[in-house]
Design an enzyme around this catalytic site. Structure first.
Site, PDB file in Angstrom:
ATOM      1  N   HIS C 101       0.846  -1.198   0.000  1.00 38.23           N
ATOM      2  CA  HIS C 101       0.000   0.000   0.000  1.00 38.23           C
ATOM      3  C   HIS C 101       0.880   1.246   0.000  1.00 38.23           C
ATOM      4  O   HIS C 101       1.978   1.239   0.552  1.00 38.23           O
ATOM      5  CB  HIS C 101      -0.898   0.014   1.243  1.00 38.23           C
ATOM      6  CG  HIS C 101      -1.897  -1.101   1.275  1.00 38.23           C
ATOM      7  ND1 HIS C 101      -3.174  -0.976   0.787  1.00 38.23           N
ATOM      8  CD2 HIS C 101      -1.796  -2.381   1.695  1.00 38.23           C
ATOM      9  CE1 HIS C 101      -3.823  -2.119   0.928  1.00 38.23           C
ATOM     10  NE2 HIS C 101      -3.001  -2.999   1.479  1.00 38.23           N
ATOM     11  N   ALA C 141      16.213 -18.068   8.840  1.00 39.44           N
ATOM     12  CA  ALA C 141      14.900 -18.211   9.474  1.00 39.44           C
ATOM     13  C   ALA C 141      14.443 -16.885  10.083  1.00 39.44           C
ATOM     14  O   ALA C 141      15.229 -16.153  10.674  1.00 39.44           O
ATOM     15  CB  ALA C 141      14.960 -19.285  10.560  1.00 39.44           C
ATOM     16  N   THR C 146      13.120  -7.398   2.047  1.00 38.04           N
ATOM     17  CA  THR C 146      12.475  -6.191   1.526  1.00 38.04           C
ATOM     18  C   THR C 146      13.191  -5.644   0.291  1.00 38.04           C
ATOM     19  O   THR C 146      12.659  -4.777  -0.383  1.00 38.04           O
ATOM     20  CB  THR C 146      12.474  -5.085   2.599  1.00 38.04           C
ATOM     21  OG1 THR C 146      13.836  -4.809   2.947  1.00 38.04           O
ATOM     22  CG2 THR C 146      11.720  -5.532   3.842  1.00 38.04           C
ATOM     23  N   LYS C 147      14.410  -6.120   0.044  1.00 39.28           N
ATOM     24  CA  LYS C 147      15.206  -5.637  -1.093  1.00 39.28           C
ATOM     25  C   LYS C 147      15.762  -6.810  -1.877  1.00 39.28           C
ATOM     26  O   LYS C 147      15.805  -7.934  -1.374  1.00 39.28           O
ATOM     27  CB  LYS C 147      16.361  -4.766  -0.588  1.00 39.28           C
ATOM     28  CG  LYS C 147      15.888  -3.453  -0.006  1.00 39.28           C
ATOM     29  CD  LYS C 147      17.063  -2.648   0.522  1.00 39.28           C
ATOM     30  CE  LYS C 147      16.548  -1.314   1.105  1.00 39.28           C
ATOM     31  NZ  LYS C 147      17.603  -0.617   1.846  1.00 39.28           N
TER      32      LYS C 147
END
Lengths: 180, 180, 180
Positions: C101, C141, C146-147
């Site tokens: 979002h 783990a 995120t990149k």
């Protein structure tokens, strides 16, 4: 067990799958007691508190101490031995995974996990293969434990690191005594 | 409720357990509406979007604002009051846990969780007891929120820390207006 | 698919919901094979190993390479395309979420996720939208990716960061060859 037998066992367990406490001579909990016995775990007490939707990868390889409380949605990947001490308390979503893989060729291996007495895991804790957790330990919510944890400490984070020592831990956890 | 009653309620809910939107006068969602009403939560709107496999520990103690979207596989451990504001949006696997334990003797206690308006939680967020989250907040995926979060900020990590301020947040979340 | 059809499909799948391996000409796994085909995913091999309780948000948008092993309780939020290479190995509780979002008004968008060959994800890994993971990667783990992740590296943490390079990765993962 054959796959069909395991499936039937899971379905039977689902019928009794709500927060429960196994105590001797309580007929209402016989279904889940039957389920746990079929899994051939070792119990050092007649009582265990088990939440809903707790998952065991396979039979055997788990030893529960006295007065253990396992939160709902927990997972035990018991490729190797999982030993849990007395007065173990876990919130929901605990994952104990004894399996791993070699980095260079991803070949699988497993190592045991050992947990001492009076250990509390917050919600969503993961404990990886080969780890030994001492007595009187607190693992903070959301932590991934990758290394051994010393007696009387609070650890947390991904991976879990030392946060502080626990002072004046009362040795007897009063509120679980009724579980005996 | 007795244990058998709770079990029956869960089985009834399972029959309607797919992504759904409760709106007045839509007969197809009556089963889950019935389920939520049985749990005696407080709704500030006739509408709520609820994913599949959402878990509530017990009855009551939850207040939903208007236009709330709760992702699938979320868990509400509502030992104490959980208050959620308007336009709350959570991806799957949200855990709000109002319960905790004392470090020195593991005796249990609970504290309320309060969430403001226009808060978005990414996937797999955990919010712990006693936390107050302000308005216009974003919690990054995988975070564990252990402390209060200020208005208009993005937080993330285990434990969640301040990442940046949100500039120019549009106060009205257009895409949820149809939920009114 | 209508909501009732999806519900029926999930119930059918539940009947066969235990650890399984889809191989051609094995009648005992026909139910889950039927289920996966209904979801219209792309398979570059006749075989896939899928744990229990694996969740797919919707039909299509997923391409599996050869010799893929998806751990139990994994979730695929396939709003956008998810492409997985050969010899992919994931422990349980993998979450791949292609949805997100906007910070300023929470309007939704989605971006594809691409995973290379010989990637291993430990338990409880989350991969967020827009991420490309290279070949010969290990994700520790509990990590949240995120990149983008470079070839031949181990990453870990929340958010996932570079930990070390993988030396001498054997290109052919022997233990999965039988899956061909």
């Amino acid at each position: 067990m054959g796959k069909l037998k395991i499936l039937l066992l899971h379905l039977i367990n689902k019928l009794a799958d709500f927060d429960f406490l196994i105590r001797p001579n309580q007929s209402r909990f016989k279904i889940r007691e039957f389920y746990l016995k079929k899994y051939k775990f070792t119990f050092h007490s007649a009582s265990i508190r088990l939440g809903i939707n707790v998952y065991f990868k396979q039979k055997g390889n788990i030893s529960f101490g006295r007065r253990c409380c396992i939160g709902s949605f927990s997972q035990f990947w018991n490729y190797d031995k999982i030993t849990i001490g007395d007065d173990f308390l876990s919130a929901g979503n605990l994952i104990i995974n004894t399996g791993s893989h070699e980095l260079h060729d991803l070949s699988p291996y497993s190592k045991k996990v050992t947990i001492g007495n009076r250990v509390w895991c917050g919600t969503n804790v993961t404990i990886l293969c080969g780890v030994t957790i001492g007595d009187d330990v607190v693992v903070a919510a959301g932590s991934v434990v990758t290394k051994n944890v010393e007696n009387g400490t609070v650890v947390g984070g991904v991976p879990a690191k030392f946060i502080k020592r626990i002072e004046n831990r009362t040795k007897v956890i009063k509120q679980f005594e009724w579980l005996d």
